[in-house]
Motif scaffolding. Structure first.
Motif, PDB file in Angstrom:
ATOM      1  N   VAL A 265      -8.448  -5.508 -13.544  1.00 18.98           N
ATOM      2  CA  VAL A 265      -7.048  -5.914 -13.484  1.00 18.98           C
ATOM      3  C   VAL A 265      -6.965  -4.397 -14.135  1.00 18.98           C
ATOM      4  N   ILE A 266      -5.993  -2.798 -13.126  1.00 17.73           N
ATOM      5  CA  ILE A 266      -5.878  -2.223 -13.630  1.00 17.73           C
ATOM      6  C   ILE A 266      -5.237  -1.177 -14.655  1.00 17.73           C
ATOM      7  N   VAL A 267      -6.023  -0.646 -14.992  1.00 24.23           N
ATOM      8  CA  VAL A 267      -5.065  -0.249 -16.693  1.00 24.23           C
ATOM      9  C   VAL A 267      -4.962   0.929 -16.835  1.00 24.23           C
ATOM     10  N   GLY A 268      -5.793   1.634 -15.985  1.00 23.54           N
ATOM     11  CA  GLY A 268      -5.893   3.020 -16.041  1.00 23.54           C
ATOM     12  C   GLY A 268      -5.411   3.986 -14.905  1.00 23.54           C
ATOM     13  N   GLN A 269      -5.718   3.848 -13.928  1.00 20.21           N
ATOM     14  CA  GLN A 269      -4.750   5.069 -12.594  1.00 20.21           C
ATOM     15  C   GLN A 269      -2.993   4.335 -13.035  1.00 20.21           C
ATOM     16  N   VAL A 270      -2.457   5.438 -12.363  1.00 19.76           N
ATOM     17  CA  VAL A 270      -0.802   4.889 -12.526  1.00 19.76           C
ATOM     18  C   VAL A 270      -0.981   6.092 -10.858  1.00 19.76           C
ATOM     19  N   GLY A 271      -0.272   4.879  -9.911  1.00 19.30           N
ATOM     20  CA  GLY A 271      -0.423   5.684  -8.762  1.00 19.30           C
ATOM     21  C   GLY A 271      -0.786   5.175  -7.123  1.00 19.30           C
ATOM     22  N   PRO A 272      -0.913   6.139  -6.788  1.00 22.41           N
ATOM     23  CA  PRO A 272      -1.360   5.530  -5.350  1.00 22.41           C
ATOM     24  C   PRO A 272      -3.137   5.316  -5.653  1.00 22.41           C
ATOM     25  N   MET A 273      -3.408   4.043  -5.264  1.00 22.39           N
ATOM     26  CA  MET A 273      -4.703   3.459  -5.031  1.00 22.39           C
ATOM     27  C   MET A 273      -4.964   3.510  -3.727  1.00 22.39           C
ATOM     28  N   LYS A 274      -6.445   3.648  -2.981  1.00 21.24           N
ATOM     29  CA  LYS A 274      -7.296   3.493  -1.969  1.00 21.24           C
ATOM     30  C   LYS A 274      -7.044   2.429  -1.513  1.00 21.24           C
ATOM     31  N   GLY A 275      -6.884   1.354   0.053  1.00 18.65           N
ATOM     32  CA  GLY A 275      -7.216   0.486   0.526  1.00 18.65           C
ATOM     33  C   GLY A 275      -8.175   0.155   0.457  1.00 18.65           C
ATOM     34  N   PHE A 276      -7.799  -1.414  -0.078  1.00 15.70           N
ATOM     35  CA  PHE A 276      -9.265  -2.099  -0.139  1.00 15.70           C
ATOM     36  C   PHE A 276      -9.100  -2.856   0.494  1.00 15.70           C
ATOM     37  N   MET A 277     -10.369  -3.591   0.827  1.00 16.53           N
ATOM     38  CA  MET A 277     -11.028  -4.873   1.502  1.00 16.53           C
ATOM     39  C   MET A 277     -10.484  -6.280   0.961  1.00 16.53           C
ATOM     40  N   THR A 278     -10.065  -7.067   1.600  1.00 12.04           N
ATOM     41  CA  THR A 278      -9.354  -7.902   1.160  1.00 12.04           C
ATOM     42  C   THR A 278      -9.982  -9.432   0.903  1.00 12.04           C
ATOM     43  N   VAL A 279     -11.235  -9.578   2.131  1.00  7.94           N
ATOM     44  CA  VAL A 279     -11.993 -10.553   2.292  1.00  7.94           C
ATOM     45  C   VAL A 279     -12.732 -11.668   0.676  1.00  7.94           C
ATOM     46  N   MET A 281     -11.336 -10.942  -1.914  1.00  7.93           N
ATOM     47  CA  MET A 281     -10.145 -12.037  -3.029  1.00  7.93           C
ATOM     48  C   MET A 281     -10.203 -13.082  -1.835  1.00  7.93           C
ATOM     49  N   ILE A 282      -9.266 -13.346  -0.818  1.00 10.52           N
ATOM     50  CA  ILE A 282      -9.171 -14.306  -0.046  1.00 10.52           C
ATOM     51  C   ILE A 282     -10.208 -15.726   0.375  1.00 10.52           C
ATOM     52  N   MET A 283     -12.012 -15.109   0.412  1.00  7.63           N
ATOM     53  CA  MET A 283     -12.871 -16.204   0.025  1.00  7.63           C
ATOM     54  C   MET A 283     -13.049 -16.559  -1.668  1.00  7.63           C
ATOM     55  N   GLY A 284     -12.292 -16.354  -2.473  1.00 12.64           N
ATOM     56  CA  GLY A 284     -13.184 -16.409  -3.577  1.00 12.64           C
ATOM     57  C   GLY A 284     -11.509 -16.690  -4.881  1.00 12.64           C
ATOM     58  N   ARG A 285     -10.733 -16.470  -3.876  1.00 16.27           N
ATOM     59  CA  ARG A 285      -9.581 -16.262  -4.556  1.00 16.27           C
ATOM     60  C   ARG A 285      -9.042 -15.265  -5.950  1.00 16.27           C
ATOM     61  N   ARG A 286      -9.635 -14.721  -5.597  1.00 19.17           N
ATOM     62  CA  ARG A 286      -9.575 -13.704  -6.263  1.00 19.17           C
ATOM     63  C   ARG A 286      -8.384 -12.820  -6.111  1.00 19.17           C
ATOM     64  N   ARG A 287      -8.174 -11.737  -7.221  1.00 18.71           N
ATOM     65  CA  ARG A 287      -6.802 -11.317  -7.967  1.00 18.71           C
ATOM     66  C   ARG A 287      -6.947 -10.062  -7.988  1.00 18.71           C
ATOM     67  N   VAL A 288      -6.207  -8.791  -7.646  1.00 16.27           N
ATOM     68  CA  VAL A 288      -5.655  -7.494  -8.049  1.00 16.27           C
ATOM     69  C   VAL A 288      -4.444  -7.577  -8.714  1.00 16.27           C
ATOM     70  N   ALA A 289      -4.757  -7.345 -10.164  1.00 15.58           N
ATOM     71  CA  ALA A 289      -3.691  -7.128 -11.004  1.00 15.58           C
ATOM     72  C   ALA A 289      -3.089  -5.777 -12.159  1.00 15.58           C
ATOM     73  N   GLY A 290      -2.339  -6.010 -12.481  1.00 17.09           N
ATOM     74  CA  GLY A 290      -2.159  -4.592 -12.898  1.00 17.09           C
ATOM     75  C   GLY A 290      -1.428  -4.898 -14.978  1.00 17.09           C
ATOM     76  N   SER A 291      -1.620  -4.037 -15.683  1.00 16.78           N
ATOM     77  CA  SER A 291      -0.939  -3.899 -17.201  1.00 16.78           C
ATOM     78  C   SER A 291      -1.118  -3.493 -17.077  1.00 16.78           C
ATOM     79  N   LEU A 292       0.058  -2.597 -18.805  1.00 20.87           N
ATOM     80  CA  LEU A 292       0.929  -1.634 -18.809  1.00 20.87           C
ATOM     81  C   LEU A 292      -0.098  -2.001 -20.661  1.00 20.87           C
ATOM     82  N   ILE A 293       0.813  -1.780 -21.571  1.00 17.44           N
ATOM     83  CA  ILE A 293       0.588  -1.523 -23.113  1.00 17.44           C
ATOM     84  C   ILE A 293       1.357  -2.753 -23.130  1.00 17.44           C
ATOM     85  N   GLY A 294       1.427  -3.558 -24.151  1.00 18.77           N
ATOM     86  CA  GLY A 294       1.462  -4.822 -24.447  1.00 18.77           C
ATOM     87  C   GLY A 294       2.730  -4.241 -26.034  1.00 18.77           C
TER      88      GLY A 294
END
Length: 350
Positions: A265-279, A281-294
């Motif tokens: 879960v990304i809570v730090g960077q607001v803006g562009p991120m570098k491209g990342f390898m999808t392998v 995520m695909i191989m482990g049904r892993r996720r990259v998500a974001g969260s604001l405040i509450g």
């Protein structure tokens, strides 16, 4: 109401004193004398114009601890003398599904940030907590528990809720395996909160130089992302990773640390991120998500949780006239504490 604060007049100017007027109280408003104001990395980004043009002069600050000095005629929750807080937002439509679900931060009509945004009624720009007073509608004022140290509670209103919300959303509890990338203002709160929830916490960093600090907060230690052997051995060892890095970076080195169905879960960077390898995520049904405040309800929950578990942010108390030095230090790196301004020396008559 006449007041004074510290404002930025441009993206490349130092913060300087700024005399201005707070609005007259509306029927549901609470007027607050600010006692302490936290200094957030997002304040620095905003002042620098990193997130776009800003309505200067701009008074930042959305980690506000204060005392009620006046209330409007229909206010029922607060009275003069109450110790209260104000966080990252001061208004929302109160009518959409998100507002009704206590998720005002995702208001369909746009929540109103504590500073740098038009007031929903008058259109004048909101000004934040680097000031002596603030006026906020009752629904966005929070009660500060007696057990909290007022001088250290301010960061809970941003760093606290920003990390608490994803920990709650992803159901962290006893036995959860949580990684925290970075041990700065956000990261140190993520560690303390996750530990209090019963999680096994590992700090992820480029080096182990902050290992003693991490362990003192309850983490099992630091996993250095530069240690290739250690990273390989740690593959699949985490259920959730809270990414607090406040600049553009690559998450690829960390995704393989997640177990199947794990989430970063990304809570730090607001803006562009570098491209990342999808392998991974695909191989482990892993996720990259974001969260604001509450929302306001969840922010009150984290304040109460911190009081119950004696969680106090690690703070360095400074005077308002030291804000430029604090900004410079924050710009140099992610320090393992939060700056908090003691506003007692700030006088409207000065």
């Amino acid at each position: 109401m006449k007041t004074i604060g510290y404002a930025a007049y441009s993206s490349d100017a130092e913060m300087t004193p700024f005399h201005f007027e707070r609005r007259a109280l509306r029927a549901n408003d609470v007027a607050i004398e600010i006692l302490y104001s936290g200094v957030c990395h997002s304040d620095l980004h905003t002042v620098n114009g990193d997130w776009g043009p800003q309505p200067y002069p701009l008074v930042p600050g959305h980690e506000i601890i204060g005392r009620v000095i006046e209330v409007g005629p229909v206010v029922t929750k607060y009275q003069v003398g109450d110790q209260v807080g104000v966080g990252c937002m001061v208004d929302s439509c109160q009518e959409c599904d998100q507002c009704h679900d206590h998720e005002e931060q995702f208001c369909r009509n746009g929540m109103t940030p504590t500073y740098g945004a038009p007031d929903r009624t008058t259109g004048e720009m909101t000004q934040g907590g680097y000031s002596k007073h603030i006026v906020v509608r009752e629904e966005f004022v929070l009660r500060i528990p007696e057990a909290l140290d007022l001088s250290r509670a301010a960061p809970i209103l941003c760093a606290g809720i920003t990390t608490f919300s994803p920990l709650r959303t992803w159901n962290v509890g006893k036995g959860s395996r949580v990684g925290v990338i970075g041990l700065g203002g956000l990261g140190h709160m993520a560690v303390k909160l996750a530990v209090a929830m019963g999680a096994e916490v590992t700090v992820l960093s480029r080096s182990t130089k902050k290992e003693d600090e991490a362990k003192a907060m309850g983490a099992r230690g630091i996993l250095a992302s530069t240690d290739e052997d250690a990273m390989v051995k740690a593959a699949g060892s985490l259920d959730l990773i809270i990414d607090t890095v406040p600049v553009e970076h690559d998450v690829t080195p960390y995704t393989s640390l997640l177990d199947v169905d794990g989430t970063l879960v990304i809570v730090g960077q607001v803006g562009p991120m570098k491209g990342f390898m999808t392998v991974p995520m695909i191989m482990g049904r892993r996720r990259v998500a974001g969260s604001l405040i509450g929302g306001i309800k969840e922010t009150q929950e984290v304040l109460d949780f911190c009081a119950e578990h004696n969680i106090q942010p690690t703070c360095e108390i400074i005077r308002p006239d030291q804000i430029n030095e604090a900004f410079a230090a924050m710009g140099q790196g992610d320090i393992a504490h939060r700056y908090v301004m003691d506003m007692s020396g700030l006088s409207v008559d000065r």
